[in-house]
Motif scaffolding. Sequence first.
Motif, PDB file in Angstrom:
ATOM      1  N   LEU A 398       0.833  -1.210   0.000  1.00  0.00           N
ATOM      2  CA  LEU A 398       0.000   0.000   0.000  1.00  0.00           C
ATOM      3  C   LEU A 398       0.859   1.247   0.000  1.00  0.00           C
ATOM      4  O   LEU A 398       0.504   2.277  -0.606  1.00  0.00           O
ATOM      5  CB  LEU A 398      -0.921  -0.019   1.224  1.00  0.00           C
ATOM      6  N   GLY A 399       2.020   1.165   0.664  1.00  0.00           N
ATOM      7  CA  GLY A 399       2.890   2.333   0.757  1.00  0.00           C
ATOM      8  C   GLY A 399       3.510   2.731  -0.563  1.00  0.00           C
ATOM      9  O   GLY A 399       3.863   3.899  -0.758  1.00  0.00           O
ATOM     10  N   VAL A 400       3.668   1.796  -1.494  1.00  0.00           N
ATOM     11  CA  VAL A 400       4.249   2.130  -2.802  1.00  0.00           C
ATOM     12  C   VAL A 400       3.166   2.394  -3.844  1.00  0.00           C
ATOM     13  O   VAL A 400       3.460   2.464  -5.040  1.00  0.00           O
ATOM     14  CB  VAL A 400       5.185   1.008  -3.284  1.00  0.00           C
ATOM     15  N   GLY A 401       1.910   2.513  -3.401  1.00  0.00           N
ATOM     16  CA  GLY A 401       0.861   2.937  -4.316  1.00  0.00           C
ATOM     17  C   GLY A 401      -0.084   1.870  -4.800  1.00  0.00           C
ATOM     18  O   GLY A 401      -0.956   2.151  -5.627  1.00  0.00           O
ATOM     19  N   ALA A 402       0.048   0.636  -4.328  1.00  0.00           N
ATOM     20  CA  ALA A 402      -0.868  -0.423  -4.755  1.00  0.00           C
ATOM     21  C   ALA A 402      -2.223  -0.234  -4.090  1.00  0.00           C
ATOM     22  O   ALA A 402      -2.325   0.269  -2.959  1.00  0.00           O
ATOM     23  CB  ALA A 402      -0.307  -1.791  -4.387  1.00  0.00           C
ATOM     24  N   SER A 403      -3.274  -0.617  -4.802  1.00  0.00           N
ATOM     25  CA  SER A 403      -4.608  -0.592  -4.215  1.00  0.00           C
ATOM     26  C   SER A 403      -4.754  -1.736  -3.213  1.00  0.00           C
ATOM     27  O   SER A 403      -3.916  -2.644  -3.160  1.00  0.00           O
ATOM     28  CB  SER A 403      -5.667  -0.697  -5.306  1.00  0.00           C
ATOM     29  N   HIS A 404      -5.828  -1.670  -2.422  1.00  0.00           N
ATOM     30  CA  HIS A 404      -6.063  -2.733  -1.431  1.00  0.00           C
ATOM     31  C   HIS A 404      -6.199  -4.089  -2.139  1.00  0.00           C
ATOM     32  O   HIS A 404      -5.634  -5.097  -1.683  1.00  0.00           O
ATOM     33  CB  HIS A 404      -7.322  -2.406  -0.637  1.00  0.00           C
ATOM     34  N   GLN A 405      -6.924  -4.123  -3.239  1.00  0.00           N
ATOM     35  CA  GLN A 405      -7.115  -5.376  -3.973  1.00  0.00           C
ATOM     36  C   GLN A 405      -5.791  -5.884  -4.537  1.00  0.00           C
ATOM     37  O   GLN A 405      -5.497  -7.085  -4.470  1.00  0.00           O
ATOM     38  CB  GLN A 405      -8.119  -5.149  -5.103  1.00  0.00           C
ATOM     39  N   GLN A 406      -4.966  -4.984  -5.069  1.00  0.00           N
ATOM     40  CA  GLN A 406      -3.681  -5.390  -5.605  1.00  0.00           C
ATOM     41  C   GLN A 406      -2.768  -5.920  -4.507  1.00  0.00           C
ATOM     42  O   GLN A 406      -2.042  -6.902  -4.700  1.00  0.00           O
ATOM     43  CB  GLN A 406      -3.016  -4.218  -6.338  1.00  0.00           C
ATOM     44  N   ALA A 407      -2.808  -5.275  -3.356  1.00  0.00           N
ATOM     45  CA  ALA A 407      -1.972  -5.720  -2.244  1.00  0.00           C
ATOM     46  C   ALA A 407      -2.350  -7.130  -1.809  1.00  0.00           C
ATOM     47  O   ALA A 407      -1.481  -7.954  -1.480  1.00  0.00           O
ATOM     48  CB  ALA A 407      -2.097  -4.744  -1.070  1.00  0.00           C
ATOM     49  N   ILE A 408      -3.654  -7.425  -1.819  1.00  0.00           N
ATOM     50  CA  ILE A 408      -4.112  -8.746  -1.385  1.00  0.00           C
ATOM     51  C   ILE A 408      -3.784  -9.807  -2.433  1.00  0.00           C
ATOM     52  O   ILE A 408      -3.179 -10.848  -2.131  1.00  0.00           O
ATOM     53  CB  ILE A 408      -5.630  -8.724  -1.110  1.00  0.00           C
ATOM     54  N   PHE A 409      -4.145  -9.574  -3.681  1.00  0.00           N
ATOM     55  CA  PHE A 409      -4.021 -10.607  -4.707  1.00  0.00           C
ATOM     56  C   PHE A 409      -2.601 -10.736  -5.273  1.00  0.00           C
ATOM     57  O   PHE A 409      -2.239 -11.800  -5.771  1.00  0.00           O
ATOM     58  CB  PHE A 409      -5.005 -10.337  -5.850  1.00  0.00           C
ATOM     59  N   HIS A 410      -1.795  -9.673  -5.224  1.00  0.00           N
ATOM     60  CA  HIS A 410      -0.449  -9.727  -5.776  1.00  0.00           C
ATOM     61  C   HIS A 410       0.614 -10.051  -4.738  1.00  0.00           C
ATOM     62  O   HIS A 410       1.710 -10.492  -5.109  1.00  0.00           O
ATOM     63  CB  HIS A 410      -0.097  -8.400  -6.450  1.00  0.00           C
ATOM     64  N   HIS A 411       0.312  -9.813  -3.473  1.00  0.00           N
ATOM     65  CA  HIS A 411       1.349  -9.972  -2.452  1.00  0.00           C
ATOM     66  C   HIS A 411       0.942 -10.922  -1.328  1.00  0.00           C
ATOM     67  O   HIS A 411       1.690 -11.851  -1.002  1.00  0.00           O
ATOM     68  CB  HIS A 411       1.711  -8.593  -1.866  1.00  0.00           C
ATOM     69  N   VAL A 412      -0.234 -10.725  -0.741  1.00  0.00           N
ATOM     70  CA  VAL A 412      -0.635 -11.536   0.410  1.00  0.00           C
ATOM     71  C   VAL A 412      -1.046 -12.947  -0.029  1.00  0.00           C
ATOM     72  O   VAL A 412      -0.592 -13.951   0.545  1.00  0.00           O
ATOM     73  CB  VAL A 412      -1.787 -10.851   1.180  1.00  0.00           C
TER      74      VAL A 412
END
Length: 509
Positions: A398-412
Amino acid sequence: MTDTAISAAPRRVSDNAALVAKRYRSERRFKLYGIAAIAVTAVFLVLLFADILVKGLPAFFEHRMMLPVSVSQEAIDPQNSKDPKIIRTGDFDGPIRESFRAMFPDVTSRGDRKKLLGLLSSGAADDFRAMVVNNPSLIGTDAKVPVLLSDDADQYLKGRQTGVAKIAGQGTITASADGEKFKLVTDKTPVLTAGDIVRLNGGAFRVVSADNGAYLAEQVTAPKSLDPANAGAWDIVRFTVTEHNRRIDDQEALWLEQLKEKGVAENGIAWRFFSSGDSREPELAGIRGALTGSILTLLVTLFLCLPIGVAAAIYLEEFAPKNRLTQLIEVNINNLAAVPSIVFGLLGLAMFLNFFGLPRSAPLVGGLVLALLVLPTIIIASRAALRAVPPSIKEAALGVGASHQQAIFHHVLPLAMPGIMTGTIIGMAHALGETAPLLMIGMVAFIVDIPGGFTDAATALPIQIYLWSDLPEIAFQSKTAGAIIVLLVFLFVMNAAAILLRKRFERRW
C-alpha cells in the motif's frame, strides 16, 4: 541475628531442595506417562495395520491354471471371418472345460464332473477370449491359456481354508471292500488317525476308525484297482480343518492338490483387482469402478470448494466489515465444520435429488455434497493462512501505491497459497474417506460398469469397502482389506503431499 533465625535458614534450604526434587520427580512421572501413552498408541496402530496387511495382501494375488487348450475354429469363429466382434461372441468356455476334464480322466460321473468344473471361475474364459480377440491367428492352434480358478479354490490354495500336511507312506498298504466301506491294512506301525486321507493307486480313502493296524475307511475318489499286486507308493494327506468347517470338501481339495503337484496351478498378481468393476463373484471383483467414481467425485468437489472457499476466506478476512452479520457468518462456518457428515447427505438428498432432480448415484451429486462438507474446513484453513502473512507485506504494498485489492491478490495471497493448498489437500483427504453422505444419495448401489462421466451411475471406494464387508464369502474379506489398503495409500499420499508443500514453501517471518 538470633539463634532462631540461624537455625531456620538451613531448614528453608532443605525444604526448597525437597520441593525441587519433588517437582523433578513429578516431571519425570509426567514424561513417563506421555511415553507410555505414545507406546500404547503405537502398539495399537501396529496391530491394526498388521491385521489389515495380513488380510488384504492375498487380494492382490490370484491362482490361475496354465491350461493347454485347443483353440477350436468351429467353436470360436466357424466362418473364419477374423472379425473381433464375431470372435468375441464365440464359445470359449467349451474348449476350456474339455481340456480341464481331460486332466482328470477318472472323473466320470455327472455329479463329480459338475463339481470338478465348479473349481473354475465363472469368468474363466475371459482371459482366453481377450487373448484370441487380440491375436486371431491363434484360432486352429493349441495354446497355453491362463484359466482363473473360483474364489473357494483360490482361498484353499492360499492356505486360508485349511492347512495341509503330506506324509509318505511306509511299507505297504492294501484296500479291500467291506460292505459300503473299505478296510485298509498296513504292515507297519499304525500311523493313521480318523479323518486322514490315504491316496492309493489313483484313489483316495478317508479313515473312519482304527483297530490294531486295520483301518475302516470310506471312498473319496475311486482307485484304478484294488489288486494288491498293483498297489504302489502311497501317502497320507492330513487336513488341519475338518471337511464340515470349510467350503472345499475333501474330493475338491484332492483335485487341487493334484493341480499343485502337476505344476499347473500358479499364483500371480491379480491385475483384475485394479482393472475390473464390482462383481458378485469375488475372484472377478475389482475396485476400478469405485476408484473412478471417487476420482470423479473428488474432481467435482475440488473445482467447487477451492475457488469458493478461497474467495470466501479472502472476503471475510480482508474486505468484509467487522459487524454482527460477519461475526454470525464466522460462527456458523465454524459450527458447520463440526456438523456430522450424514447431515450433509440428508441435505444433498433433499436439495440435489428431490428438488433439483439431479441423477441419483452420480459423481456430480456426490461432489456437490462433499463440497458442502469440505467447504468450511477450506475457509477456516485459508483464513488462517492469510492471517499468518505479516501485515507489513500488505502495508509495504500500500505504501508504494498499490490498491487494497492489488496488495491482497499480488502480495498476500501468493504468500498464503502454501497454507491454503495444505488445508485444501487435508480437506480433500477427509472427503475421500467419507461414506455416510454418499449413502444418502444412492451411491451404495451395486454398479458393475465403469463410470464414463460425471452423470453416470457410480460408487466410491469407501462405499465399495462397506458393500464388500457385508458379504459372507471369505474372499470378499480379503477384497475388503485390500480396498482399505488402497484407500489408506491414497490418504497417506495426500497427507504427505500436504506436509511436503508446507515444508517446501514454508517461510519464517
